[in-house]
Design a protein around this motif. Structure first.
Motif, mmCIF file in Angstrom:
data_model
loop_
_atom_site.group_PDB
_atom_site.id
_atom_site.type_symbol
_atom_site.label_atom_id
_atom_site.label_comp_id
_atom_site.label_asym_id
_atom_site.label_seq_id
_atom_site.Cartn_x
_atom_site.Cartn_y
_atom_site.Cartn_z
ATOM 1 N N ASN A 1 35.483 -49.518 -25.613
ATOM 2 C CA ASN A 1 34.692 -49.672 -26.826
ATOM 3 C C ASN A 1 35.142 -50.856 -27.665
ATOM 4 O O ASN A 1 34.871 -50.925 -28.854
ATOM 5 C CB ASN A 1 34.685 -48.385 -27.652
ATOM 6 N N LEU B 1 39.965 -42.414 -34.039
ATOM 7 C CA LEU B 1 40.679 -42.495 -32.766
ATOM 8 C C LEU B 1 40.814 -43.907 -32.200
ATOM 9 O O LEU B 1 41.814 -44.216 -31.565
ATOM 10 C CB LEU B 1 39.996 -41.593 -31.730
ATOM 11 N N CYS B 2 39.800 -44.751 -32.379
ATOM 12 C CA CYS B 2 39.944 -46.084 -31.778
ATOM 13 C C CYS B 2 39.321 -47.147 -32.658
ATOM 14 O O CYS B 2 38.775 -46.871 -33.724
ATOM 15 C CB CYS B 2 39.408 -46.099 -30.346
ATOM 16 N N ALA C 1 36.730 -48.915 -32.548
ATOM 17 C CA ALA C 1 35.293 -48.963 -32.794
ATOM 18 C C ALA C 1 34.941 -48.298 -34.120
ATOM 19 O O ALA C 1 34.010 -48.693 -34.810
ATOM 20 C CB ALA C 1 34.545 -48.292 -31.650
ATOM 21 N N SER C 2 35.710 -47.267 -34.486
ATOM 22 C CA SER C 2 35.543 -46.617 -35.788
ATOM 23 C C SER C 2 34.099 -46.145 -36.013
ATOM 24 O O SER C 2 33.439 -46.511 -36.988
ATOM 25 C CB SER C 2 35.968 -47.610 -36.872
ATOM 26 N N CYS C 3 33.619 -45.309 -35.116
ATOM 27 C CA CYS C 3 32.231 -44.843 -35.179
ATOM 28 C C CYS C 3 32.018 -43.856 -36.326
ATOM 29 O O CYS C 3 32.894 -43.069 -36.659
ATOM 30 C CB CYS C 3 31.854 -44.133 -33.881
ATOM 31 N N HIS D 1 26.150 -44.398 -32.314
ATOM 32 C CA HIS D 1 27.015 -44.439 -31.126
ATOM 33 C C HIS D 1 28.245 -43.556 -31.332
ATOM 34 O O HIS D 1 28.752 -43.415 -32.435
ATOM 35 C CB HIS D 1 27.489 -45.859 -30.842
ATOM 36 N N SER D 2 28.704 -42.976 -30.244
ATOM 37 C CA SER D 2 30.015 -42.319 -30.246
ATOM 38 C C SER D 2 30.385 -42.165 -28.777
ATOM 39 O O SER D 2 29.570 -42.436 -27.896
ATOM 40 C CB SER D 2 29.972 -40.948 -30.923
ATOM 41 N N CYS D 3 31.612 -41.734 -28.521
ATOM 42 C CA CYS D 3 31.997 -41.504 -27.130
ATOM 43 C C CYS D 3 32.570 -40.094 -27.004
ATOM 44 O O CYS D 3 32.675 -39.355 -27.988
ATOM 45 C CB CYS D 3 33.000 -42.551 -26.663
ATOM 46 N N CYS E 1 35.311 -41.881 -37.196
ATOM 47 C CA CYS E 1 36.204 -41.471 -36.115
ATOM 48 C C CYS E 1 37.543 -42.206 -36.258
ATOM 49 O O CYS E 1 37.574 -43.432 -36.330
ATOM 50 C CB CYS E 1 35.574 -41.776 -34.761
ATOM 51 N N LYS F 1 35.484 -39.045 -26.700
ATOM 52 C CA LYS F 1 36.680 -38.759 -27.495
ATOM 53 C C LYS F 1 36.282 -38.362 -28.914
ATOM 54 O O LYS F 1 36.779 -37.381 -29.457
ATOM 55 C CB LYS F 1 37.604 -39.983 -27.538
ATOM 56 N N GLY F 2 35.402 -39.154 -29.509
ATOM 57 C CA GLY F 2 34.977 -38.846 -30.875
ATOM 58 C C GLY F 2 34.280 -37.495 -30.942
ATOM 59 O O GLY F 2 34.518 -36.696 -31.859
HETATM 60 S S1 SF4 Z 1 33.728 -42.103 -31.073
HETATM 61 FE FE1 SF4 Z 1 34.825 -43.008 -29.346
HETATM 62 S S2 SF4 Z 1 34.306 -45.196 -29.437
HETATM 63 FE FE2 SF4 Z 1 33.832 -44.314 -31.422
HETATM 64 S S3 SF4 Z 1 35.691 -44.627 -32.637
HETATM 65 FE FE3 SF4 Z 1 35.818 -42.583 -31.748
HETATM 66 S S4 SF4 Z 1 36.985 -42.858 -29.896
HETATM 67 FE FE4 SF4 Z 1 36.284 -44.874 -30.503
#
Ligand code: SF4
Length: 734
Positions: free
Chosen positions: A176, A11-12, A14-16, A43-45, A9, A47-48
């Motif tokens: 995260n 986006l943030c 955490a780099s899931c 794990h993810s959120c 990912c 956004k991912g």
């Molecule tokens: S899935 Fe969510 S917590 Fe994980 S890297 Fe992407 S934005 Fe961040």
């Protein structure tokens, strides 16, 4: 046929690890967490999981736009670059500082930027460089550089082995984690409690993380430095100082012992709004725990004494023997290398080499405070900024006193934006260059790997080809750089080769190889993957271009898309230190001197309300609001404690006017005990009401822009960081 591919990912922090389903047309059809990922383990959120919605958002720009007679018209790439080549070089020829660049937060997670942005900056040759680091992180970089020698020497909580985690100014169950790449924070915190450990949250708000904690300490906003000094004073007074592994490498302990005595709990307690017993007990707990980690993040940086608070977090870890200890705070060994694996730079931590034109603020690692951007545009005189390049940033919503900046943007002679959306900032651009879809990019966390909680190497290759109208972002950056150098007609292959030779020189120096050997070893790769392969192979696990059989290469990472595990964090003292004398500088002069400012603040008594920011799960600053609908209207409301609301005749759902010296906003109220009395909170990044935007879904949401309230004059003085938390506001019914 649909295909499933690995994707980190982007986006943030955490780099899931994700698994994406790619349709036959090359678009993302579905996104799922990757249970086999070695760091995020499923794990993810939201956004991912929304990556497909983000890439497929019909409002994303798909072709360049050129503004003609005040209206945007779609254009071809050559046409757009021709327009830039016509208008940018004359401005640079007159004065290179007349052209500024602002790079936003998403660029920190984008390999194309990380590997090629330096070429653009050198080619522009401007001193007017701006980014969000002077809005939210510089105190951390500054103090890390002072203590350990580089601004990227992050001591990371060894969260999976600690017994006591103390979190200040961070809400990792929502964010995260930041400057701590630890995907799956909920699971990690739960595991900490299950093995008999505890976590404590020091935060003015009862955030989601605070509510899950074993102890929530609802401190007053802006008092973190005082609170940390109070704990230090207990540790010194009760002879609990124990440097542990750091004992042989620390300078300045006597100074810390002396200064800590000035801030006993009885002195700091009223300032912090925390009783003496709580401060004393927490200090003892940290000092006597088998392994404790204190972590401060964005809330501790973005306040009046943010640099002091950032410094004291590390001091507390060091004097309790928790630096470089299992379960304490440790240094990651990043797979693609970084400042903590490279030799010490002769330049040290560069700052103060030149000053901003209008208020004379010293630069920090080549940047000026983002809060200075508006005045550098709207103040007449020699050296005024007349042109701006924005890259993945929306300063019209992200910088203090954003009304002034928004107005200033409209006065520029020329503006270029590299951005996926027509938003409050980019609507002022003359040429808009859209990046390709996220799925077309390879991903490796060059920055996040500097503070990962485990030594894991991961890379995900692009999952789909570029479409016929998409320009790889690294090519956009190189073409802009070539135009800035007056070489607009050079072919992209040549520009890329030049960037590769420059990177190869660095890799050769690190590994003792020749430049030609390095270039030959990474053939036939081109573009970012070529530069990345050099970074990985010259990194701490790398094959050093054939010198270390079995050493890591990018090909190894491509073959192991769930990652390659190099194990838990390991002690790195003293080789990690990059200070001039190779020792930890516990009491840097400029930080000790800044305590005088805090002493003055100790006697100040606040009345009325102060405002703090808050994090939200489905948003990242301002740019996801169009693609990812917000499920809850309260997301963008002003949180007010019920007592404060009653005192102002405000009820849930009412509209309130919030006012500061900088400006005012009208916003819906939500009464909640999540904020303590005397504190209100408002999230950042909202207020999509600038007009002429291309983000209809975001515009339909009635949030307010908190940066209309933030002062652009009052900055944290050591680093020029904006004070986004703990500033006074007036709230009344609208
Ligand atoms: S899935 Fe969510 S917590 Fe994980 S890297 Fe992407 S934005 Fe961040």
């Amino acid at each position: 046929m649909h295909r499933t591919k690995h994707r980190l990912c982007p986006l943030c922090e955490a780099s899931c690890g994700l698994l994406v389903t790619v349709s036959p047309s090359g678009s993302l059809a579905a996104v799922d967490p990757n249970p086999a990922d070695l760091l995020s383990a499923g794990h993810s959120c939201a956004k991912g999981l929304g990556l497909a919605a983000i890439d497929n958002d019909p409002d994303r720009l798909r072709t360049p736009l050129i503004k003609r007679n005040g209206r945007f018209e779609p254009a071809g790439w050559d046409e757009a670059f021709d327009e830039i080549a016509r208008r940018l070089p004359p401005l640079l020829a007159e004065d290179r500082n007349a052209v500024a660049i602002y790079t936003g937060n998403p660029a920190s997670f984008n390999l194309d930027h990380q590997l090629y942005q330096g070429t653009l900056l050198v080619s522009l040759g401007t001193r007017n460089v701006y980014s969000p680091s002077m809005l939210d992180t510089m105190p951390k970089h500054y103090t890390l550089a002072a203590l350990f020698g580089t601004g990227m020497s992050f001591p990371v909580p060894d969260i999976d082995r600690t017994r006591l985690l103390v979190i200040l100014g961070s809400n990792p169950l929502v964010s995260n984690g930041s400057t701590m790449s630890a995907p799956g924070m909920a699971g990690r915190l739960r595991a900490l409690q299950e093995r008999g450990g505890r976590f404590v949250v020091v935060d003015p708000a009862a955030t989601r993380t605070a509510r899950a904690a074993d102890l929530h300490i609802p401190i007053l906003p802006g008092a973190d430095a005082c609170f940390l000094l109070g704990t230090l004073s207990v540790i010194v007074r009760e002879n609990l100082v124990d440097l542990g592994r750091a004992a042989d490498f620390v300078d300045g302990l006597d100074t810390i012992r002396e200064l800590a005595k000035r801030y006993p709990p009885e002195v700091v307690a009223p300032v912090c709004g925390v009783d003496e017993h709580t401060i004393t007990t927490l200090a003892r707990d940290i000092a006597t725990s088998e392994a404790a980690a204190v972590h401060g993040r964005i809330g501790t940086c973005t306040q009046e004494f943010g640099t002091l608070a950032s410094w004291l977090v590390d001091v507390l870890n060091i004097v309790t023997g928790n630096l470089d200890r299992e379960g304490g705070v440790m240094f990651t060994l990043p797979p693609a290398g970084g400042p903590t694996t490279w030799p010490a730079s002769r330049k040290g931590w560069p700052h103060g080499r030149w000053k901003s034109r209008v208020r004379g603020h010293p630069e920090m690692v080549g940047e000026f405070p983002a809060a200075c951007l508006a005045e550098e545009i709207d103040t007449e005189g020699p050296g005024r900024i007349r042109a701006l390049i924005t890259v993945a940033g929306n300063p019209a919503r992200s910088v203090p006193n954003s009304a002034r900046l928004e107005k200033a943007l409209g006065t520029l002679d020329f503006m270029i934006s590299v951005d996926a959306y027509l938003n409050e900032t980019t609507r002022h651009a003359d040429v808009l260059l859209p990046p390709p879809r996220l799925a077309t990019r390879g991903q490796m966390g060059l920055t996040t790997n500097l503070y990962s909680v485990r030594n894991v190497a991961r890379y995900s290759a692009p999952v789909t080809e570029h479409g016929p109208h998409e320009m790889p972002e690294w090519q956009t950056i190189l073409r802009l750089a070539a135009i800035a150098r007056g070489e607009s007609t050079r072919p992209i292959g040549e520009l890329d080769h030049e960037a590769a030779v420059s990177a190869a020189r660095r890799a050769a120096k690190l590994t003792g190889r020749d430049v030609d050997q390095v270039l030959a070893a990474v053939e036939p790769r081109t573009g970012p993957e070529r530069l990345l392969d050099m970074r990985v192979r010259s990194g701490p696990y790398g094959d050093r271009f054939g010198q270390v059989p079995g050493g890591l290469t990018l090909a190894d990472l491509e073959a192991a898309p769930d990652g390659i595990d190099f194990g838990p964090l390991r002690p790195r003292l003293p080789e990690v230190l990059r200070t001039p004398n190779g020792r930890i500088q516990l009491a840097p002069e400029e930080l000790v001197a800044d305590l005088a400012r805090l002493d003055e603040g100790l006697t100040r008594r606040r009345t009325g309300l102060v405002l703090i920011n808050r994090r939200q799960v489905r948003t990242l600053n301002s740019w996801l609001h169009n693609a990812l609908p917000q499920p809850d209207a309260g997301h963008y409301a002003l949180f007010v404690n019920p007592r404060d609301a009653a005192a102002r005749s405000l009820s849930d759902g009412d509209l309130a006017r919030v006012r500061t010296n900088a400006g005012e906003v009208t916003v819906e109220v939500r009464t909640t005990t999540e904020v303590r009395e005397g504190v209100v909170s408002l999230p950042h990044g909202w207020g999509h009401d600038g007009g002429s935007l291309g983000v209809p879904a975001a515009e339909a949401v009635p949030g307010a822009n908190v940066n209309l309230l933030v002062d652009d004059v009052f900055l944290e003085p050591l680093t020029g960081t904006a004070v986004l938390n703990g500033f006074p506001v007036e709230v009344e019914p609208a």
